[in-house]
Design a protein around this motif. Structure first.
Motif, PDB file in Angstrom:
ATOM      1  N   CYS A  36       0.842  -1.195   0.000  1.00  0.00           N
ATOM      2  CA  CYS A  36       0.000   0.000   0.000  1.00  0.00           C
ATOM      3  C   CYS A  36       0.875   1.242   0.000  1.00  0.00           C
ATOM      4  CB  CYS A  36      -0.911   0.019   1.228  1.00  0.00           C
ATOM      5  SG  CYS A  36      -2.235  -1.209   1.179  1.00  0.00           S
ATOM      6  N   SER A  37       0.433   2.282  -0.682  1.00  0.00           N
ATOM      7  CA  SER A  37       1.243   3.488  -0.829  1.00  0.00           C
ATOM      8  C   SER A  37       0.854   4.613   0.121  1.00  0.00           C
ATOM      9  CB  SER A  37       1.139   4.003  -2.273  1.00  0.00           C
ATOM     10  OG  SER A  37      -0.222   4.305  -2.593  1.00  0.00           O
ATOM     11  N   LEU A  38      -0.316   4.487   0.772  1.00  0.00           N
ATOM     12  CA  LEU A  38      -0.807   5.559   1.633  1.00  0.00           C
ATOM     13  C   LEU A  38       0.036   5.643   2.904  1.00  0.00           C
ATOM     14  CD1 LEU A  38      -3.169   7.585   1.446  1.00  0.00           C
ATOM     15  CD2 LEU A  38      -4.499   6.009   2.862  1.00  0.00           C
ATOM     16  N   GLU A  39       0.382   6.873   3.318  1.00  0.00           N
ATOM     17  CA  GLU A  39       1.136   7.081   4.552  1.00  0.00           C
ATOM     18  C   GLU A  39       0.203   7.586   5.638  1.00  0.00           C
ATOM     19  OE1 GLU A  39       4.470   9.593   3.934  1.00  0.00           O
ATOM     20  OE2 GLU A  39       5.408   8.303   2.430  1.00  0.00           O
ATOM     21  N   SER A  40       0.444   7.153   6.871  1.00  0.00           N
ATOM     22  CA  SER A  40      -0.369   7.610   7.986  1.00  0.00           C
ATOM     23  C   SER A  40       0.411   7.493   9.284  1.00  0.00           C
ATOM     24  CB  SER A  40      -1.664   6.800   8.098  1.00  0.00           C
ATOM     25  OG  SER A  40      -2.380   7.190   9.265  1.00  0.00           O
ATOM     26  N   ALA A  41       0.953   8.626   9.722  1.00  0.00           N
ATOM     27  CA  ALA A  41       1.649   8.631  11.005  1.00  0.00           C
ATOM     28  C   ALA A  41       0.674   8.347  12.131  1.00  0.00           C
ATOM     29  CB  ALA A  41       2.325   9.990  11.219  1.00  0.00           C
ATOM     30  N   GLY A  42      -0.561   8.810  11.965  1.00  0.00           N
ATOM     31  CA  GLY A  42      -1.567   8.610  13.006  1.00  0.00           C
ATOM     32  C   GLY A  42      -1.877   7.142  13.228  1.00  0.00           C
ATOM     33  N   MET A  43      -2.005   6.366  12.147  1.00  0.00           N
ATOM     34  CA  MET A  43      -2.298   4.952  12.315  1.00  0.00           C
ATOM     35  C   MET A  43      -1.092   4.216  12.877  1.00  0.00           C
ATOM     36  SD  MET A  43      -4.657   2.717  12.280  1.00  0.00           S
ATOM     37  CE  MET A  43      -5.984   3.312  11.209  1.00  0.00           C
ATOM     38  N   GLY A  44       0.084   4.611  12.456  1.00  0.00           N
ATOM     39  CA  GLY A  44       1.285   4.004  13.022  1.00  0.00           C
ATOM     40  C   GLY A  44       1.345   4.212  14.522  1.00  0.00           C
ATOM     41  N   GLN A  45       0.979   5.409  14.968  1.00  0.00           N
ATOM     42  CA  GLN A  45       0.958   5.696  16.404  1.00  0.00           C
ATOM     43  C   GLN A  45      -0.158   4.926  17.108  1.00  0.00           C
ATOM     44  OE1 GLN A  45       0.569   9.945  16.584  1.00  0.00           O
ATOM     45  NE2 GLN A  45       2.613  10.317  15.755  1.00  0.00           N
ATOM     46  N   ALA A  46      -1.271   4.715  16.412  1.00  0.00           N
ATOM     47  CA  ALA A  46      -2.415   4.035  17.026  1.00  0.00           C
ATOM     48  C   ALA A  46      -2.087   2.600  17.405  1.00  0.00           C
ATOM     49  CB  ALA A  46      -3.607   4.067  16.074  1.00  0.00           C
ATOM     50  N   GLN A 365     -15.276  -1.153  23.273  1.00  0.00           N
ATOM     51  CA  GLN A 365     -14.088  -1.323  22.458  1.00  0.00           C
ATOM     52  C   GLN A 365     -12.848  -1.336  23.340  1.00  0.00           C
ATOM     53  OE1 GLN A 365     -13.748  -1.769  19.248  1.00  0.00           O
ATOM     54  NE2 GLN A 365     -15.753  -1.274  18.402  1.00  0.00           N
ATOM     55  N   THR A 366     -11.833  -2.105  22.941  1.00  0.00           N
ATOM     56  CA  THR A 366     -10.559  -2.027  23.633  1.00  0.00           C
ATOM     57  C   THR A 366      -9.911  -0.684  23.313  1.00  0.00           C
ATOM     58  OG1 THR A 366      -9.251  -2.921  21.815  1.00  0.00           O
ATOM     59  CG2 THR A 366     -10.270  -4.511  23.321  1.00  0.00           C
ATOM     60  N   VAL A 367      -8.979  -0.274  24.148  1.00  0.00           N
ATOM     61  CA  VAL A 367      -8.275   0.990  23.925  1.00  0.00           C
ATOM     62  C   VAL A 367      -7.601   0.979  22.559  1.00  0.00           C
ATOM     63  CG1 VAL A 367      -6.381   2.432  24.746  1.00  0.00           C
ATOM     64  CG2 VAL A 367      -7.936   1.381  26.393  1.00  0.00           C
ATOM     65  N   THR A 368      -6.997  -0.144  22.208  1.00  0.00           N
ATOM     66  CA  THR A 368      -6.310  -0.244  20.920  1.00  0.00           C
ATOM     67  C   THR A 368      -7.278  -0.080  19.757  1.00  0.00           C
ATOM     68  OG1 THR A 368      -4.770  -1.799  21.944  1.00  0.00           O
ATOM     69  CG2 THR A 368      -4.737  -1.644  19.546  1.00  0.00           C
ATOM     70  N   GLU A 370     -10.147   1.451  19.745  1.00  0.00           N
ATOM     71  CA  GLU A 370     -10.612   2.841  19.699  1.00  0.00           C
ATOM     72  C   GLU A 370      -9.594   3.723  19.003  1.00  0.00           C
ATOM     73  OE1 GLU A 370     -11.380   3.818  23.741  1.00  0.00           O
ATOM     74  OE2 GLU A 370     -13.416   2.988  23.727  1.00  0.00           O
ATOM     75  N   ARG A 371      -8.316   3.531  19.308  1.00  0.00           N
ATOM     76  CA  ARG A 371      -7.275   4.332  18.648  1.00  0.00           C
ATOM     77  C   ARG A 371      -7.271   4.077  17.145  1.00  0.00           C
ATOM     78  NH1 ARG A 371      -3.625   2.669  23.017  1.00  0.00           N
ATOM     79  NH2 ARG A 371      -2.602   1.284  21.511  1.00  0.00           N
ATOM     80  N   ALA A 376      -8.331   5.912  11.702  1.00  0.00           N
ATOM     81  CA  ALA A 376      -8.880   5.627  10.373  1.00  0.00           C
ATOM     82  C   ALA A 376      -9.814   6.729   9.917  1.00  0.00           C
ATOM     83  CB  ALA A 376      -9.606   4.277  10.381  1.00  0.00           C
ATOM     84  N   LEU A 377     -10.666   7.207  10.828  1.00  0.00           N
ATOM     85  CA  LEU A 377     -11.592   8.297  10.469  1.00  0.00           C
ATOM     86  C   LEU A 377     -10.822   9.555  10.099  1.00  0.00           C
ATOM     87  CD1 LEU A 377     -14.385   7.813  13.149  1.00  0.00           C
ATOM     88  CD2 LEU A 377     -14.499   7.264  10.710  1.00  0.00           C
ATOM     89  N   GLY A 378      -9.670   9.739  10.719  1.00  0.00           N
ATOM     90  CA  GLY A 378      -8.844  10.899  10.386  1.00  0.00           C
ATOM     91  C   GLY A 378      -8.168  10.780   9.035  1.00  0.00           C
ATOM     92  N   MET A 379      -8.152   9.609   8.452  1.00  0.00           N
ATOM     93  CA  MET A 379      -7.522   9.399   7.141  1.00  0.00           C
ATOM     94  C   MET A 379      -8.506   9.627   5.997  1.00  0.00           C
ATOM     95  SD  MET A 379      -5.432   5.916   8.134  1.00  0.00           S
ATOM     96  CE  MET A 379      -4.792   5.616   6.491  1.00  0.00           C
TER      97      MET A 379
END
Length: 380
Positions: A36-46, A365-368, A370-371, A376-379
């Motif tokens: 996949c080519s999409l980058e997401s620092a937010g998902m990596g942090q999640a 939901q577990t904390v993980t 939820e993150r 994902a919604l932020g992407m």
């Protein structure tokens, strides 16, 4: 670590900390897929920092108009600290219901049944005459009023009986000892019972096993090689991450577990890649014909037993965002595994995840998870 006399592999919480649970220094760096080519620092942090006290691993795939993002983190086995393997399989729990609903809707499109048929028309020996008003549609949208079996819900009982083999007939007989919850079509209560009966319906009408019909109609045509119905096999075949459950001061390996108590309702195994293919195909009309597909995006005009509006359709659940947009999803939880699929109505935005939660069947939901959802919604 110990293996007790009934074969439960357990790790004390103290040992788990040494192995990495709750220890940021020992956490495995998230692995981002290059397909996949999409980058997401937010998902990596999640999904960073795993394993921790809430989860031992996570796998995620997100698709947007700009591309896709896929990654994993944590460990597949607390004994070895091995990373989550590529294309790791997991228990999808109640996401199974989406497959079952799709098969029933295909049968309706083929005129082999009608959603308005009485279930007793096809399964006269399964439900008694007092349930003659229950229709096929009500099985799928949780408005049948069928009772559930009254079984102990504590983890000690569940572990002691994790290899028990149930038949659908036995489950239904056990459930029908209890009074009906409400009249057919009067309210909505999300349970497994409608889908257990729906699996029996599939078998009666087709003359084949429910798992065989899922394979013939969905997983085979879509090329979902890592998705299957386990039947009597308590193990997960192929590459997978182990699932764990907190029991007192112990983390118990619950990977091997008979799923015969939830046939056609919560027993399937899959991967994030396969579920993404399935979700895209389903939402774009390549699994269920258009004439029946709207059943999956239509909520019954009744109240939920909690007093709120109905949120479950045939196989899916509606979530309304603050913007007013409705996303359609289905989550699932079996001991050791939490998962979900979700998408916009056109299928252009999709989220698939699996988290090996240490309390997968706990409330909410577990904390993980939820993150993951927020990232994902932020992407979008």
């Amino acid at each position: 670590m110990e293996i007790n006399k009934v074969g439960i592999v357990a790790v004390s919480v103290a040992s788990a900390l040494v192995l990495g649970v709750g220890s940021p220094a020992a956490a495995v760096r998230p692995r981002v897929s290059t397909i996949c080519s999409l980058e997401s620092a937010g998902m990596g942090q999640a999904i960073a920092g795993l394993p921790d006290d809430a989860a031992t691993s996570a796998q995620v795939r997100v698709t947007t108009a700009a591309g896709c993002w896929e990654g994993a983190s944590g460990v597949a086995d607390l004994r070895t600290n091995a990373p989550v393997p590529a294309h790791a399989r997991f228990r999808i729990g109640s996401v199974t219901k989406v497959f079952t609903a799709a098969v029933v809707l295909q049968l309706a499109a083929e005129n082999r049944l009608s959603l308005d048929d009485s279930v007793r028309r096809h399964l006269p020996g399964v439900l008694p005459a007092s349930y003659s008003g229950v229709t096929v549609r009500q099985l799928l949208n949780h408005t049948s009023g069928l009772p559930s079996p009254a079984l102990p819900d504590d983890i000690a009982w569940a572990l002691a009986h994790r290899y028990d083999v149930w038949t659908p007939e036995r489950i239904v007989r056990t459930a029908l000892r209890n009074p009906r919850e409400f009249g057919p079509g009067d309210e909505q209560h999300y349970t497994n019972m409608g889908y257990i009966v729906a699996g029996m319906l599939i078998e009666k009408i087709t003359g084949h096993s429910y798992g065989g019909e899922v394979r013939r109609r969905i997983t085979g045509p879509l090329g979902l090689r890592d998705t299957y119905v386990p039947g009597l096999d308590p193990a997960i075949r192929g590459p997978h991450a182990h699932g764990y459950q907190v029991v007192g001061s112990t983390l118990v390996d619950v990977t091997k577990w008979s799923q015969t108590l939830t046939p056609a309702a919560g027993d399937m195994i899959s991967t994030v890649a396969d579920l993404d293919v399935f979700t895209e195909a389903l939402f774009t009309g390549r699994v269920v014909p258009a004439s029946l597909l709207e059943e999956m995006f239509t909520l019954p005009a009744v109240k939920d037993v909690s007093g709120g509006p109905a949120t479950h359709s045939a196989g899916l659940e509606a979530t309304t965002l603050p913007t007013g947009e409705v996303l359609w999803a289905k989550s699932g939880a079996r001991y050791g595994y939490s998962s979900a699929i979700g998408a916009s109505r056109d299928g252009g935005f999709r989220l698939i995840y699996s988290v090996t939660s240490t309390d997968a069947k706990g409330e909410g939901q577990t904390v993980t998870a939820e993150r993951i959802i927020y990232a994902a919604l932020g992407m979008r």
